[in-house]
Design a protein around this motif. Sequence first.
Motif, PDB file in Angstrom:
ATOM      1  N   ILE A  87       0.838  -1.197   0.000  1.00 54.26           N
ATOM      2  CA  ILE A  87       0.000   0.000   0.000  1.00 54.26           C
ATOM      3  C   ILE A  87       0.875   1.249   0.000  1.00 54.26           C
ATOM      4  CG2 ILE A  87      -1.643   1.356   1.369  1.00 54.26           C
ATOM      5  CD1 ILE A  87      -2.817  -1.382   2.286  1.00 54.26           C
ATOM      6  N   ALA A  88       1.850   1.290   0.892  1.00 53.02           N
ATOM      7  CA  ALA A  88       2.743   2.456   0.959  1.00 53.02           C
ATOM      8  C   ALA A  88       3.476   2.654  -0.366  1.00 53.02           C
ATOM      9  CB  ALA A  88       3.743   2.282   2.104  1.00 53.02           C
ATOM     10  N   SER A  89       3.920   1.564  -0.966  1.00 54.71           N
ATOM     11  CA  SER A  89       4.621   1.656  -2.249  1.00 54.71           C
ATOM     12  C   SER A  89       3.724   2.271  -3.313  1.00 54.71           C
ATOM     13  CB  SER A  89       5.080   0.261  -2.681  1.00 54.71           C
ATOM     14  OG  SER A  89       5.731   0.319  -3.930  1.00 54.71           O
ATOM     15  N   MET A  90       2.496   1.798  -3.395  1.00 51.23           N
ATOM     16  CA  MET A  90       1.578   2.328  -4.402  1.00 51.23           C
ATOM     17  C   MET A  90       1.246   3.790  -4.117  1.00 51.23           C
ATOM     18  SD  MET A  90      -0.055   1.865  -7.231  1.00 51.23           S
ATOM     19  CE  MET A  90      -0.408   0.147  -7.621  1.00 51.23           C
ATOM     20  N   LEU A  91       1.031   4.128  -2.859  1.00 54.69           N
ATOM     21  CA  LEU A  91       0.703   5.518  -2.526  1.00 54.69           C
ATOM     22  C   LEU A  91       1.844   6.459  -2.905  1.00 54.69           C
ATOM     23  CD1 LEU A  91      -1.026   5.050   0.946  1.00 54.69           C
ATOM     24  CD2 LEU A  91      -2.132   5.521  -1.255  1.00 54.69           C
ATOM     25  N   ILE A  92       3.057   6.107  -2.538  1.00 56.67           N
ATOM     26  CA  ILE A  92       4.216   6.946  -2.850  1.00 56.67           C
ATOM     27  C   ILE A  92       4.434   7.042  -4.351  1.00 56.67           C
ATOM     28  CG2 ILE A  92       6.739   7.068  -2.759  1.00 56.67           C
ATOM     29  CD1 ILE A  92       6.575   5.804  -0.009  1.00 56.67           C
ATOM     30  N   PHE A 129       5.154   3.788   8.424  1.00 61.45           N
ATOM     31  CA  PHE A 129       6.495   3.225   8.555  1.00 61.45           C
ATOM     32  C   PHE A 129       7.035   2.816   7.186  1.00 61.45           C
ATOM     33  CE2 PHE A 129       9.132  -0.587   8.625  1.00 61.45           C
ATOM     34  CZ  PHE A 129      10.244  -0.090   9.296  1.00 61.45           C
ATOM     35  N   TYR A 130       6.213   2.082   6.420  1.00 60.11           N
ATOM     36  CA  TYR A 130       6.682   1.631   5.114  1.00 60.11           C
ATOM     37  C   TYR A 130       6.802   2.780   4.114  1.00 60.11           C
ATOM     38  CZ  TYR A 130       7.154  -3.180   6.395  1.00 60.11           C
ATOM     39  OH  TYR A 130       7.600  -4.340   6.986  1.00 60.11           O
ATOM     40  N   THR A 131       6.078   3.854   4.319  1.00 58.46           N
ATOM     41  CA  THR A 131       6.289   5.041   3.489  1.00 58.46           C
ATOM     42  C   THR A 131       7.711   5.555   3.714  1.00 58.46           C
ATOM     43  OG1 THR A 131       3.950   5.619   3.503  1.00 58.46           O
ATOM     44  CG2 THR A 131       5.503   7.402   3.043  1.00 58.46           C
ATOM     45  N   ALA A 132       8.125   5.621   4.972  1.00 57.02           N
ATOM     46  CA  ALA A 132       9.502   6.039   5.275  1.00 57.02           C
ATOM     47  C   ALA A 132      10.506   5.026   4.743  1.00 57.02           C
ATOM     48  CB  ALA A 132       9.665   6.220   6.785  1.00 57.02           C
TER      49      ALA A 132
END
Length: 170
Positions: A87-92, A129-132
């Motif tokens: 999810i974080a990967s797709m959002l970024i 966290f995964y966004t960072a």
Amino acid sequence: NSSMENILATVNADTIEKITRKNPAIGNRLQSLAESIIEQEKKILSNKKLSLIHGDFHPGNVIVDPQQNASIIDIKNMTLGLPERDIASMLIQSESQLKGYVDQADVVTFQNTLMNAYEAPIDQNLVEFYTAWISFRNALYMYSKVYLGNSMNQRTKDAAEQAIKIGRAS
């Protein structure tokens, strides 16, 4: 698995070391950040049930046919992990990859649709966290390309130089 520890030991094995040789202050800071992320991830993963995740989930890896059926491609990074990482990967990456191609309101709609499509509960703290985590990994990649002179195409180079300028300004 594709934890930050394994990625730094393989994909980016000598990137931080090379940066440290060129600029010890930046290299040491990157090393400290890497160690912090690795320790946090170990704690997170130690008490979570892992699922099969894509591992490189972004708009370029989603193909939509004329009937609006979506297919996910490029599964070579598929691994056991937490869905919040995908999810974080797709959002970024939807922010950067779709910029200039679609209206910003459509990007936000896409991101909201993605978040609402998951049937399992999503831990927003893990998404953050995964966004960072992903931002750090991407920054290492970009930094290695520009700062260390590794090859890249012009579009990626322009994006990397812009990211470095933004980083210097903050």
